[in-house]
Design an enzyme around this catalytic site. Sequence first.
Site, PDB file in Angstrom:
ATOM      1  CB  CYS A  51      -3.040   3.211  -6.052  1.00 58.82           C
ATOM      2  SG  CYS A  51      -4.041   2.045  -5.098  1.00 58.82           S
ATOM      3  CB  CYS A 107      -0.962   0.010   1.180  1.00 56.44           C
ATOM      4  SG  CYS A 107      -2.182   1.344   1.051  1.00 56.44           S
TER       5      CYS A 107
END
Length: 243
Positions: free
Chosen positions: A182, A64
């Site tokens: 991302c 992440c």
Amino acid sequence: METEVPAVLRARQAVVPDERFTFHSSRMRMTHVTPEQLRAMDADSDRCAVELSDARVDVLGYACLVAIMSMGLGYHRTSEQRLHARTAENGAPAPVVTSAGALVHGLHTIGARKIVLLAPYMRPLTRTVVDYLTHEGIEVLDHRALEIPDNLDVAAHDPARLPGLARALEYADADAVVLSACVQMPSLGAIEETEQLLGKPVVSAAVCTAHQLLRSLDLDAVAPGAGHLLSGAYARSPLPGQP
């Protein structure tokens, strides 16, 4: 991380047909991309590092990007050092690659000082990403926050939309385009199309993570279909801190 990084490694088999990888996962819970859930997620990363080191893996990847960046400027270095220490304490020391650090390093590797980017996050978190990159010496000329709050919806975003979204950015003076800041938002299949459309190097958090994982294994960072960074031009590029 569980789809695009293995896809990059499978694509390598066209270049290195005898090479094989195994892929192991330990999950930190996060359903909505909010600062509170991101902090809780990061706090769980030590457990994951220990669990994965039980399998005696050769390298760990922390998926992440915004969880790292939301913890403060430069935090990827702190996280990588701490999680490596957890693996060493478990008797299985392994290098740790964070997607946040990999994006920073990947952009520096290709000499990108000015970029544009797409992110699935809400606007405040996207601003966090922009500020983090600015602190690392990378100027963000333009960006677009897609404002997708649910993590599963981020994964379901159609990558075919990304080239058009990237074309709408003010990219003329950019050295590179970040198609997905991302690892949860898929973009791999659109990387090379976007490079051809915009005439710029295009990377993603997942592609940069795959590049640094391969270099951490002292392998040539090459994979077809993943854009300029993995084209072979940076196959033996140094890791952060190496001359």
